[in-house]
Design a protein around this motif. Structure first.
Motif, PDB file in Angstrom:
ATOM      1  N   UNK A   1      67.258  75.829  28.668  1.00  0.00           N
ATOM      2  CA  UNK A   1      67.405  76.154  27.252  1.00  0.00           C
ATOM      3  C   UNK A   1      68.548  75.361  26.628  1.00  0.00           C
ATOM      4  N   UNK A   2      69.647  75.225  27.370  1.00  0.00           N
ATOM      5  CA  UNK A   2      70.780  74.440  26.863  1.00  0.00           C
ATOM      6  C   UNK A   2      70.371  72.987  26.639  1.00  0.00           C
ATOM      7  N   UNK A   3      69.580  72.441  27.558  1.00  0.00           N
ATOM      8  CA  UNK A   3      69.118  71.059  27.399  1.00  0.00           C
ATOM      9  C   UNK A   3      68.202  70.932  26.181  1.00  0.00           C
ATOM     10  N   UNK A   4      67.278  71.901  26.027  1.00  0.00           N
ATOM     11  CA  UNK A   4      66.366  71.862  24.882  1.00  0.00           C
ATOM     12  C   UNK A   4      67.119  72.041  23.570  1.00  0.00           C
TER      13      UNK A   4
ATOM     14  N   UNK B   1      77.029  74.413  35.194  1.00  0.00           N
ATOM     15  CA  UNK B   1      75.588  74.655  35.268  1.00  0.00           C
ATOM     16  C   UNK B   1      74.949  74.662  33.893  1.00  0.00           C
ATOM     17  N   UNK B   2      75.674  75.139  32.897  1.00  0.00           N
ATOM     18  CA  UNK B   2      75.162  75.201  31.535  1.00  0.00           C
ATOM     19  C   UNK B   2      75.642  74.026  30.682  1.00  0.00           C
ATOM     20  N   UNK B   3      76.839  73.517  30.990  1.00  0.00           N
ATOM     21  CA  UNK B   3      77.417  72.461  30.178  1.00  0.00           C
ATOM     22  C   UNK B   3      76.783  71.105  30.382  1.00  0.00           C
ATOM     23  N   UNK B   4      76.475  70.751  31.629  1.00  0.00           N
ATOM     24  CA  UNK B   4      75.886  69.433  31.901  1.00  0.00           C
ATOM     25  C   UNK B   4      74.544  69.255  31.204  1.00  0.00           C
ATOM     26  N   UNK B   5      73.626  70.242  31.235  1.00  0.00           N
ATOM     27  CA  UNK B   5      72.378  70.070  30.482  1.00  0.00           C
ATOM     28  C   UNK B   5      72.601  69.869  28.984  1.00  0.00           C
TER      29      UNK B   5
ATOM     30  N   UNK C   1      62.814  62.720  26.772  1.00  0.00           N
ATOM     31  CA  UNK C   1      62.446  63.982  27.428  1.00  0.00           C
ATOM     32  C   UNK C   1      62.652  63.932  28.929  1.00  0.00           C
ATOM     33  N   UNK C   2      62.043  62.967  29.664  1.00  0.00           N
ATOM     34  CA  UNK C   2      62.292  62.943  31.118  1.00  0.00           C
ATOM     35  C   UNK C   2      63.739  62.610  31.475  1.00  0.00           C
ATOM     36  N   UNK C   3      64.396  61.796  30.647  1.00  0.00           N
ATOM     37  CA  UNK C   3      65.788  61.436  30.941  1.00  0.00           C
ATOM     38  C   UNK C   3      66.683  62.673  30.840  1.00  0.00           C
TER      39      UNK C   3
ATOM     40  N   UNK D   1      69.267  69.547  33.582  1.00  0.00           N
ATOM     41  CA  UNK D   1      68.994  70.714  34.440  1.00  0.00           C
ATOM     42  C   UNK D   1      68.800  70.401  35.919  1.00  0.00           C
ATOM     43  N   UNK D   2      68.175  69.255  36.251  1.00  0.00           N
ATOM     44  CA  UNK D   2      67.873  68.976  37.651  1.00  0.00           C
ATOM     45  C   UNK D   2      69.109  68.670  38.492  1.00  0.00           C
ATOM     46  N   UNK D   3      70.145  68.088  37.908  1.00  0.00           N
ATOM     47  CA  UNK D   3      71.338  67.758  38.696  1.00  0.00           C
ATOM     48  C   UNK D   3      72.498  68.707  38.434  1.00  0.00           C
TER      49      UNK D   3
END
Length: 477
Positions: free
Chosen positions: A135-138, A173-177, A218-220, A226-228
């Motif tokens: 959600x943070x990334x979006x 965990x939330x900041x990086x996205x 989007x994939x970047x 979220x993945x890392x």
């Protein structure tokens, strides 16, 4: 004697005029050997690095002095030293500068009206705890479309801190996205300054670049966010800094609705993408009033101006604000972007000097003759300048200027991909010479090594993944 002196004076004047004419004529062609031009380029870029990194000079002055040094070494007469720089600065600010100013107004309207708060809270209310990094990334992806990176950080980081505190989750965990979403949009998607300058310098189609930029982003964002983030949170398991104080936000009952707020962000994107679709399918046919209107409204300046007027109507005049209050709000948007405009303009001046001196042609000839994709070459040039100066904008502007001579040889889609490749290279490995490095470090309360393990690594993943996605797109489009 008088006659001889008069004749000599007249001859000198004629020679001077001829010299100035030739200097002006030669300003657009190489006036030195290829080796001398390469030396001029290397020396000027190195001087800019020294001035910015070691002498802590403002990038505007550094780029101006670097342009002067480039002109002198390249053989351009002293009287014409800053001619190309001035012309390039004027062209860049006259084109890109207006778009940056309009984007800043939209950002101010979103923040001051509480629309940005409404969007943030709307996303969070619809998200379970396990999906918070996504959600943070979006959220950063959406917020990052019209807002500059620094504004997005100031807006989102307090939200990250609040959510981390309430859910007892690591802030990394939330900041990086969130940072990934902002950084990717900053590097790849207009109307951010870097992509806009590259589009202008390379003559790329803004609509195509915007569409491909959003597609590539989007994939970047997913990979670099979220993945890392989980792995980084284990490396740097820090909590919310004690010094953190929640910033004052617009009261909930005074905010606009979620969908109304979101419509302001998405309007310029929709108008510019719709124009691209109409141009690709119908075109500007005589008598097709609707198609012509769509193309007009999708022009970047018109799209952003339309959004500004729409934002003033639905956001600016809310809460009892009068026209004078809205005028003050709009005026407050310009101060934060003054430095950006100067740097972008100076970068355009440096780019123009590179082109007019013939340096860009020499480098372009070498790149075109080398067994290297223009996309990879553009990425490498941007990476080197980014590592040296710490500025994504300087890296983008300079790399775009160097790659400009090969632009006419590329298809419109690949020209847009070149813009994206340069943008991806411009964010490679943020370190101590980047203001963003210190901004993130201080906000998260990290040490320098911890910032390297998180922010710097994330930026590198954004850059490398961005190039990979661009190369994959080049095989399809």
């Amino acid at each position: 004697m008088t006659t001889a002196f008069s004749s000599l004076s007249a001859l000198s004047a004629q020679v001077g005029q001829a010299h100035m004419f030739l200097a002006q004529d030669d300003a657009s062609v190489a006036v030195a050997s290829p080796a001398q031009l390469v030396i001029a380029a290397v020396a000027s870029i190195f001087s800019i690095i020294i001035l910015i990194v070691w002498l802590k000079m403002h990038p505007f002055l550094a780029l101006m002095l670097g342009s002067g040094l480039l002109a002198v070494i390249a053989g351009i007469p002293f009287l014409e030293m800053f001619t190309s720089f001035s012309e390039g600065l004027g062209k860049t600010v006259g084109g890109v500068g207006v778009l940056i100013a309009l984007g800043a107004i939209i950002g101010a309207l979103l923040v001051k009206s509480g629309a940005s708060d409404a969007i943030v809270d709307g996303f969070l209310a619809r998200t379970p705890n396990k999906a918070l990094p996504w959600t943070m990334a979006a959220l950063a992806f959406i917020i990052g479309i019209p807002l500059f990176f620094e504004v997005g950080v100031v807006l989102l980081i307090p939200v990250v801190m609040i959510v981390a505190q309430r859910t007892k989750k690591p802030i990394i965990l939330l900041g990086i996205p969130a940072l990934a979403g902002l950084s990717v949009l900053h590097a790849l998607v207009p109307p951010h300054p870097g992509p806009l300058v590259a589009v202008d310098a390379l003559g790329a189609n803004l609509g195509i670049t915007l569409g491909l930029g959003l597609l590539a982003a989007i994939p970047v964002v997913i990979i670099s966010g979220p993945l890392i983030a989980g792995t980084m949170a284990k490396w740097v398991p820090i909590g919310v800094p004690r010094a953190f104080v929640e910033e004052e936000r617009v009261p909930e009952d005074e905010r606009p609705g979620f969908w109304l707020s979101l419509s302001v962000i998405l309007m310029p994107v929709f108008l510019m993408l719709l124009r691209t679709v109409v141009e690709a399918t119908v075109g500007e046919e005589p008598g097709n009033v609707l198609g012509t209107l769509v193309i007009f409204l999708g022009t970047p300046m018109v799209a952003l101006l339309t959004t500004v007027l729409y934002g003033i109507a639905v956001l600016g005049l809310r809460g009892g604000r009068g026209l004078k209050d809205v005028s003050d709000l709009v005026g407050s948007a310009f101060a934060p972007i003054a430095g950006i405009l100067l740097i972008v303009g100076a970068g355009g001046g440096f780019k123009e000097t590179l082109v007019d001196s013939g340096v860009a042609d020499v480098i372009a000839d070498w790149i075109s003759g080398a067994p290297l994709s223009p996309l990879v070459a553009g990425w490498i040039v941007a990476v080197l300048i980014r590592l040296a100066t710490g500025s994504a904008t300087v890296a983008t502007v300079t790399a775009a200027g160097i790659m400009a001579p090969i632009a006419p040889n590329l298809e419109p889609t690949h020209l847009a991909l070149l813009v994206l490749a340069i943008g991806a290279g411009s964010v490679f490995f943020s370190h101590v010479n980047d203001a963003g490095f210190w901004l993130v470090k201080e906000y998260f309360g990290m040490t320098v090594p911890q910032t390297f393990k998180t922010w710097s690594l994330m930026e590198t993943v954004v850059s490398v993944t961005g190039l990979a996605v661009v190369m994959l797109l080049s095989l399809i489009v």
